[in-house]
Design a protein around this motif. Structure first.
Motif, mmCIF file in Angstrom:
data_model
loop_
_atom_site.group_PDB
_atom_site.id
_atom_site.type_symbol
_atom_site.label_atom_id
_atom_site.label_comp_id
_atom_site.label_asym_id
_atom_site.label_seq_id
_atom_site.Cartn_x
_atom_site.Cartn_y
_atom_site.Cartn_z
ATOM 1 N N GLY A 198 13.408 6.250 7.591
ATOM 2 C CA GLY A 198 13.924 7.582 7.863
ATOM 3 C C GLY A 198 15.349 7.547 8.395
ATOM 4 O O GLY A 198 15.861 6.492 8.804
ATOM 5 N N LYS B 297 4.785 6.435 0.992
ATOM 6 C CA LYS B 297 5.050 6.962 2.325
ATOM 7 C C LYS B 297 6.507 6.742 2.732
ATOM 8 O O LYS B 297 7.128 7.603 3.360
ATOM 9 C CB LYS B 297 4.115 6.316 3.344
ATOM 10 N N ARG B 298 7.054 5.584 2.377
ATOM 11 C CA ARG B 298 8.444 5.293 2.741
ATOM 12 C C ARG B 298 9.412 6.226 2.004
ATOM 13 O O ARG B 298 10.382 6.721 2.578
ATOM 14 C CB ARG B 298 8.764 3.830 2.433
ATOM 15 N N THR C 28 9.148 9.666 3.689
ATOM 16 C CA THR C 28 9.845 9.641 4.975
ATOM 17 C C THR C 28 11.355 9.699 4.766
ATOM 18 O O THR C 28 12.069 10.448 5.454
ATOM 19 C CB THR C 28 9.488 8.364 5.762
ATOM 20 N N THR D 65 13.570 13.203 5.758
ATOM 21 C CA THR D 65 14.616 13.130 6.790
ATOM 22 C C THR D 65 15.996 13.368 6.189
ATOM 23 O O THR D 65 16.886 13.902 6.860
ATOM 24 C CB THR D 65 14.573 11.774 7.518
#
Length: 277
Positions: free
Chosen positions: A106, A138-139, A142, A146
């Motif tokens: 993020g 998920k990465r 994220t 952000t």
């Protein structure tokens, strides 16, 4: 053929070691390609002509994309996961602020801070699980969520990247849309094996038509608009960008406008010193 893709050889912070980092300011062909892709990414941002903007350079590496932003009068902040790449950027005395960071963790910026974001040859690295606890889906979410938060509501983010397959394109675009972005893929020179380039163009302010892709038969109005700057970089032929006299004079003038203390220009400014090349 995955063995040709650097992201399958090692994690980015390992692959981009000291030797690999220096290639980006010593190899004239690599420099030229990087500058061309940066120019095209900036063109796709559609920045206003009447004011300088603050741009986020994601995976900034040795600062070549930042130098293109500087030449166009914009400020920038760069993030990269490789200490070696950032070390080369510092040696080149780039004007942007540099942060060591993993994009998959993020972005640590306040809301609405940036007028746009660019990224060259970085996004595909986030599709890998380089550590046991990495989850690419998920990465990516994220990262995109952000990024969306730290852009203004009229900003764009443009990613030049090398997708491995259609599934990877779907993974990236789906997480970007889930994070709130609009947009899609622009493929320049789609019928060319060597010149074909993928640009993910993301928008924060709502759905808008995507820019036209460049093609082999493109008219002049659709071509990249910074040919003169590209030729200037070509003429450096692998030398460090800061060794150009014109580049030094332009940089000093920018710093004067920013209110910084700068030495006066003399006949020796930018002149190669004896014994140096």
């Amino acid at each position: 053929m995955s063995f040709r893709r650097p992201e399958h050889k090692a994690p980015p912070e390992v692959f981009y070691n000291e030797e690999e980092a220096r290639k980006y300011t010593q190899n004239s062909r690599m420099m030229d390609i990087q500058v061309q892709m940066s120019e095209r990414a900036i063109e796709l941002l559609v920045l206003p002509d009447d004011k300088p903007c603050l741009i986020l350079d994601l995976g900034c590496g040795s600062g070549l994309s930042g130098s293109v932003l500087e030449d166009q009068g914009h400020g920038w902040i760069g993030l990269d996961i490789s200490p070696s790449m950032l070390g080369v950027a510092k040696e080149r005395e780039v004007e942007g602020d540099l942060l060591l960071a993993d994009l998959g963790d993020g972005l640590p910026f306040r809301a609405g801070m940036f007028d746009g974001a660019i990224s060259v040859s970085t996004l595909q690295w986030l599709c890998n699980a380089d550590k046991s606890y990495h989850n690419p889906t998920k990465r990516l979410y994220t990262f995109f969520s952000t990024l969306f938060a730290c852009l203004t509501r009229s900003a764009r983010a443009v990613f030049q990247f090398y997708p491995e397959n259609s599934e990877q394109i779907e993974l990236v675009t789906s997480q970007a849309m889930k994070a709130g972005f609009y947009g899609g893929l622009v493929v320049d020179y789609p019928n060319s094996t060597k010149a074909k380039k993928y640009f993910l163009v993301l928008m924060t302010g709502g759905s808008m038509p995507l820019p036209k892709a460049l093609t082999d038969g493109a008219e002049d109005s659709n071509q990249v608009k910074y040919t003169d700057k590209r030729e200037k970089f070509k003429n450096l032929k692998g030398k460090s960008l800061k060794k150009s006299k014109d580049w030094i004079l332009e940089k000093k003038e920018r710093r004067r406008r920013q209110g910084k203390n700068v030495r006066d220009n003399t006949k020796y400014t930018g002149r190669p010193r004896s014994g140096r090349f």
